[in-house]
Design an enzyme around this catalytic site. Structure first.
Site, short mmCIF file in Angstrom:
data_model
loop_
_atom_site.label_atom_id
_atom_site.label_comp_id
_atom_site.label_asym_id
_atom_site.label_seq_id
_atom_site.Cartn_x
_atom_site.Cartn_y
_atom_site.Cartn_z
N THR A 154 73.29 0.64 43.96
CA THR A 154 74.25 0.83 44.59
C THR A 154 74.21 2.84 44.09
OG1 THR A 154 77.05 1.35 43.82
CG2 THR A 154 75.34 1.48 41.91
N ASP A 155 75.09 3.47 45.11
CA ASP A 155 74.73 4.41 45.14
C ASP A 155 75.74 5.21 44.27
OD1 ASP A 155 77.86 3.93 45.23
OD2 ASP A 155 78.35 4.53 47.12
N GLU A 156 76.07 4.08 43.15
CA GLU A 156 76.91 4.75 42.14
C GLU A 156 75.64 5.89 40.87
OE1 GLU A 156 80.45 3.39 39.95
OE2 GLU A 156 80.52 2.81 42.10
N ASN A 216 90.79 7.33 48.69
CA ASN A 216 91.77 6.40 48.44
C ASN A 216 93.13 6.11 48.77
OD1 ASN A 216 89.33 5.72 47.00
ND2 ASN A 216 89.91 6.32 44.60
N TYR A 273 79.21 0.61 33.48
CA TYR A 273 78.60 0.05 35.17
C TYR A 273 77.27 1.26 35.68
CZ TYR A 273 77.92 -1.41 40.13
OH TYR A 273 77.67 -1.81 40.73
N PRO A 283 99.20 0.54 42.66
CA PRO A 283 98.60 1.49 41.50
C PRO A 283 97.46 2.15 42.08
CG PRO A 283 97.65 -0.50 40.78
CD PRO A 283 98.30 -0.79 42.00
N GLY A 289 86.73 9.37 33.39
CA GLY A 289 85.19 9.80 33.80
C GLY A 289 84.92 9.34 35.39
N LYS A 335 73.24 -0.65 35.65
CA LYS A 335 72.94 -0.50 38.00
C LYS A 335 71.42 0.64 37.53
CE LYS A 335 73.18 -2.69 40.34
NZ LYS A 335 73.31 -4.45 40.79
N ARG A 377 85.45 7.75 48.99
CA ARG A 377 84.06 6.90 48.56
C ARG A 377 83.75 6.60 50.74
NH1 ARG A 377 85.05 7.75 44.53
NH2 ARG A 377 85.16 6.62 42.45
#
Ligand code: NAD
Ligand code: TDX
Length: 333
Positions: free
Chosen positions: A125-127, A252, A153, A208, A278, A157, A217
């Site tokens: 993932t790009d994360e 978002n 997470y 929410p 975070g 990864k 994103r």
């Protein structure tokens, strides 16, 4: 040719299963999935009618089960989608993320070493690159951007990616890694931003939005991701990392407003809630390498992809209502 698809009862893995069965109907696809809360047999209903498809319920951390399956099926290619994938859950309960995402990847690679393989592909993932500032639109993640993680997470990864690179160097494992931006499309579990907002808006429930909704994103239609992985496992260079992204950055709040507009729902449903701990500000992938080396380009414009995704959720109410009611956990095909 036999392709193992781990995590194929989840969002991207199932889309990949359908992509493979459609494009290469003569090849065998074996889906290995633990069926955690994120796995859904209903998603694989059509696939299970295909002669060249087999589903095996197994945990990628279960060394005996995985080794037995490798021995029996002798896969040529393994594509590892299996993971705990939701950032919010990793903040609540990190441990299972470390177990599945890191140790599960190790078990699969050990089985590849034991039984031999043409290619192991790790879906990352790009994360793993951390985040970018909102006021520097010129910055993007390339394959050379240092790993710098924010959530349990993304740390899990990134750890898996490092392990894959260690196996490539130490054991000459013929492996590749891809790091993709946020996906959207059919079969997306309704805990993630886009399907959550669609399903909540349809029920006229509060939407929410974390913090001020300004986090950005880079959205890619899931089928474009599947096509990129298909190119990498067949033509990508062993040992390489490939970034995959859609050049489609959106805040978002703009996505949520777009969903309201498309569904004819009032923006008064939008509720600003406490920010994610975070919370990464911005992701942006530079996909130049995969374009230059493999000729990949995203084909679906966001304006079209989001419309067809919303239409898919309207046409497939039963799929997500079974998830909301919990019935999907007991489906047997
Ligand atoms: P998902 O949560 O929808 O699906 C994950 C699947 O893995 C589920 O079917 C689940 O049952 C299975 N699984 C979980 N633990 C397992 C285990 N121990 N053994 C076997 N199966 C197990 O996830 P997704 O969104 O489809 O993501 C797939 C992969 O792509 C993940 O590795 C994720 O990190 C990566 N990724 C996702 C995105 C995205 O936007 N969704 C973007 C980039 C990369
Ligand atoms: O209710 C919500 N409200 C909200 O504002 C949810 C669920 C999310 N958000 C925000 C958080 C993020 O900035 O929307 C953005 C997208 O959130 P998610 O859908 O949870 O995705 P993200 O955290 O960006 O991670 C996704 O992309 C990278 C996938 O879930 C990961 O598996 C993938 O690696």
């Amino acid at each position: 040719m036999t392709v193992f698809v781990t995590g194929g009862a989840g969002f991207i893995g199932s889309n990949f299963v359908y992509h493979q069965l459609g494009k290469y109907p003569q090849e065998r696809v074996v889906c290995i999935d633990k069926l955690t809360y994120a796995g859904n047999m209903r998603t694989l209903q059509k696939a299970s009618e295909h002669d060249n498809f087999r589903f095996v319920k197994a945990d990628i951390c279960d060394r005996n089960a995985i080794f037995e399956l490798f021995k029996e099926e002798k896969p040529d290619i393994v594509v590892n989608f299996a993971a705990e994938s939701h950032v919010d859950r990793s903040i609540e309960e990190p441990e299972v993320f470390l177990t599945t995402n890191i140790l599960g990847t190790q078990v699969l690679m050990d089985a590849c070493r034991e039984y031999g393989i043409k290619r192991f592909h790790q879906v990352s993932t790009d994360e793993v690159y951390g985040d970018l500032p909102l006021n520097r639109p010129d910055l993007m993640f390339t394959e050379k951007t240092p790993i710098h993680t924010s959530s349990p997470y993304s740390a899990s990864k990134a750890a898996a990616d490092l392990l894959v690179q260690a196996y490539i160097r130490t054991f000459k494992l013929p492996a590749t890694i891809s790091r993709c931006s946020n996906n959207y499309g059919p079969f997306h579990f309704p805990e993630k931003l886009i399907p959550l907002m669609i399903t909540k808006a349809l029920a006229d429930k509060a939407l929410p939005v974390y913090g001020k909704g300004v986090n950005v994103r880079d959205w890619l239609y899931v089928e474009d991701h599947c096509k990129a992985i298909d190119m990498i496992i067949r033509d990508g260079k062993e040992g390489e990392v490939y970034n995959i992204g859609g050049h489609n950055e959106m805040a978002n709040i703009d996505i949520v407003k777009l969903i309201c507009t498309e569904l004819g729902k009032p923006e008064s449903l939008i509720t600003y809630v406490e920010d994610r701990k975070g919370h990464d500000l911005r992701y942006a992938i530079d996909p130049t390498k995969i374009h230059n080396e493999l000729g990949w380009l995203p084909e679906t414009r966001f304006a079209d992809g989001i419309k067809s995704t919303i239409q898919w959720y309207l046409d497939n109410r039963a799929w997500w209502e079974e998830i909301l009611s919990g019935e999907y956990r007991s489906i047997e095909l």
